[in-house]
Write an enzyme that holds these catalytic residues in place. Structure first.
Site, mmCIF file in Angstrom:
data_model
loop_
_atom_site.group_PDB
_atom_site.id
_atom_site.type_symbol
_atom_site.label_atom_id
_atom_site.label_comp_id
_atom_site.label_asym_id
_atom_site.label_seq_id
_atom_site.Cartn_x
_atom_site.Cartn_y
_atom_site.Cartn_z
ATOM 1 N NE ARG A 178 -2.001 -0.942 11.490
ATOM 2 C CZ ARG A 178 -2.960 -0.257 10.876
ATOM 3 N NH1 ARG A 178 -4.219 -0.636 10.996
ATOM 4 N NH2 ARG A 178 -2.648 0.802 10.158
ATOM 5 C CB SER A 227 -11.455 -4.647 8.012
ATOM 6 O OG SER A 227 -12.539 -3.819 7.711
ATOM 7 N NE ARG A 236 -1.190 5.179 8.765
ATOM 8 C CZ ARG A 236 -2.456 4.839 8.525
ATOM 9 N NH1 ARG A 236 -2.801 4.417 7.334
ATOM 10 N NH2 ARG A 236 -3.368 4.929 9.466
ATOM 11 N NE ARG A 256 -3.684 -2.357 2.289
ATOM 12 C CZ ARG A 256 -4.664 -2.641 3.147
ATOM 13 N NH1 ARG A 256 -4.930 -1.794 4.138
ATOM 14 N NH2 ARG A 256 -5.358 -3.743 3.012
ATOM 15 C CD GLU A 270 -9.039 -1.140 10.563
ATOM 16 O OE1 GLU A 270 -9.092 0.094 10.719
ATOM 17 O OE2 GLU A 270 -9.335 -1.723 9.507
#
Length: 423
Positions: free
Chosen positions: A388, A350, A275, A260, A347
RNA sequence: GGAGAGAUGGCUGAGUGGUUUAAAGCGGCGGAUUGCUAAUCCGUUGUACGCCUAUCAGGCGUACCGGGGGUUCGAAUCCCCCUCUCUCCGCCA
């Protein structure tokens, strides 16, 4: 992609859904183009019908030795008109598609209405956050002290946001991946897949990454390929443009790196592993019958939660409100891990039900009980995202002496090692 | 990268400009026959879009033979471009 006929017949409901999402959508323009397209289509089809009939007659009369030049020249004119109408129809069809593709999915009726992340609802919190009798370190300090991750050299090789796992750090990453794959294949009934990591534009459009999120992806322009931002892309597209002849549900699990650009997030969370531009993820995807999809969504969340329960990490499950829902999702739960060093939630998963939104885009159908082709419902969920998870694990299990304990479920994947220590 | 062959319905496989709105077989579905099963016989068979009847169904039309263009009154069939598969050669972990 929404069903055009549904939009036609439920204009008010679509307008309300878009307002709840905070999405700007030009429905009037869409319906205008739709109307024009159908008018052109009707005229063209009528002329084609005539041409077919006359052409057949020409064939018969020619065999009988009759002169057909009159009819042929008349049909030449009709053919020209048809060509004009076909061009117009193609243009309108493309216009329609362009207007339809950026329209987000309609939220499920149960989804809480809210403007942004502030409207999300915490569904449950599981596990206890640790209380330290010392000042807890962040994962950055822990990883560096224990020689697990080399941040500096990652930046040297590839730039900031790229990680080099070293020694037991690399072993820990691999252990987590294998632990999760084993759990989902052995206990949750998923079929393991190793997909390509580069996909072309049609695939990216099938799951909704294109056209809206082009800037967030790494593109290999010379070959028209994109690095996948999530395994959802190749997994859901495995059955693109297929009428499935196998029983549902289809359940896939895959470990892949995810790439990403984080184009809109420059400057945020730049330090450490929270991130990054490349991270590993174990992804779950299911293709199911429409009436099952909401039950399966709950199941999917459970599967992701089981990972965290086995690793004995505190987490919470949140339901996203209308304003925070992803583009293609009708309903979505996020799972957040407690990062004991940062004192914040991260997070790591999802889980979304897309209903038939992706299936319509990607053309994935099955035969229902009556044998009629219908679009499947697609779901996916992280089970779960690495980096994470790694952060939360280090911070959760840090000890006063600077070492990090390994949870029991993971020990077998690390040669029985139960503690990471500085060497 | 070079040369060649190919892509037709759920599957196999015919079809080189108009009685083919794709033959035949297999499979599927329905029925007949039959102690049961098997076999046999008869019928049936896809998808999308548009319009209509006023509708849990049907009728009419259009498109679809890998994808996209073109030639023609008319294209699965002729021409061009692209994609993929197979074979051989080259290169390569």
């Amino acid at each position: 992609m929404l069903d055009l006929r549904y939009i036609r017949d439920n204009e008010a409901a679509v307008r309300q859904a878009m307002a709840q999402r905070g999405a700007e959508v030009d429905l009037d323009g869409l319906l205008r183009v739709d109307h024009a397209r159908r008018a052109v289509l009707q005229e063209a089809e009528q002329l084609k019908s005539e041409r077919n009939a006359v052409s057949k007659e020409i064939g018969v009369r020619k065999r009988a030795g009759e002169d057909t030049t009159d009819q042929q020249s008349r049909m030449r004119c009709v053919g020209q008109r048809i060509q004009e109408l076909d061009e117009e129809s193609r243009r309108l069809q493309a216009d329609l598609q362009e207007r339809l593709l950026p329209i987000p999915n309609i939220p499920c009726a149960d989804v809480p209405v809210g403007p942004d992340a502030s409207g999300n609802r915490v569904v449950r919190e599981v596990g206890t956050r640790p209380a330290f009798d010392f000042e807890p370190a962040t994962h950055v300090d822990l990883a560096e002290r224990l020689g697990l991750v080399d941040f500096a050299r990652g930046a040297k090789i590839s730039g900031s946001g790229f990680l080099v796992y070293t020694g037991w750090g690399a072993r820990l990453e691999r252990a987590l991946i294998q632990f999760m794959l084993d759990l989902h294949t052995r206990e949750h009934g998923y079929t393991e897949i190793q997909p390509p990591l580069l996909c072309h534009a049609a695939t990216m459009t099938g799951t909704g990454q294109l056209p809206k999120m082009a800037d967030d992806m790494y593109a290999v322009e010379s070959d028209g390929l994109y690095l996948i931002p999530t395994a959802e892309v190749p997994l859901t597209n495995l059955h693109r443009e297929e009428l499935l002849d196998r029983p549902l549900p289809i359940k896939y699990v895959a470990h892949t790196p995810c790439f990403r650009r984080e184009a809109g997030a420059a400057g945020r969370d730049t330090r450490g592993m929270i991130r990054v531009h490349q991270f590993d993820k174990v992804e779950l995807v299911q293709l199911v019958e429409p009436d099952q999809s909401y039950a399966v969504l709950e199941e999917l969340v459970q599967h992701a939660e089981t990972v965290l329960q086995r690793l004995e990490l505190p987490y919470r499950v949140c339901e996203l409100c209308t304003g925070d829902l992803g583009f293609a999702a009708a309903r979505c739960y996020d799972i957040e891990l407690w990062a004991a060093g940062h004192q914040d939630w991260l997070e790591v998963s999802s889980c979304s039900n897309f209903e038939d939104f992706q299936a319509r885009r990607a053309g994935i159908r099955y035969r229902d009980g009556a044998g009629k082709p219908r679009f499947v419902h697609t779901l996916n969920g992280s089970g779960v995202a690495l980096a994470r998870l790694y952060v939360a694990l280090l911070e959760q299990y840090q000890q006063a002496d600077g070492s990090v304990r390994i949870p029991a479920a993971l020990c077998p994947y690390l040669d029985g090692k139960d503690r990471l220590q500085a060497v």
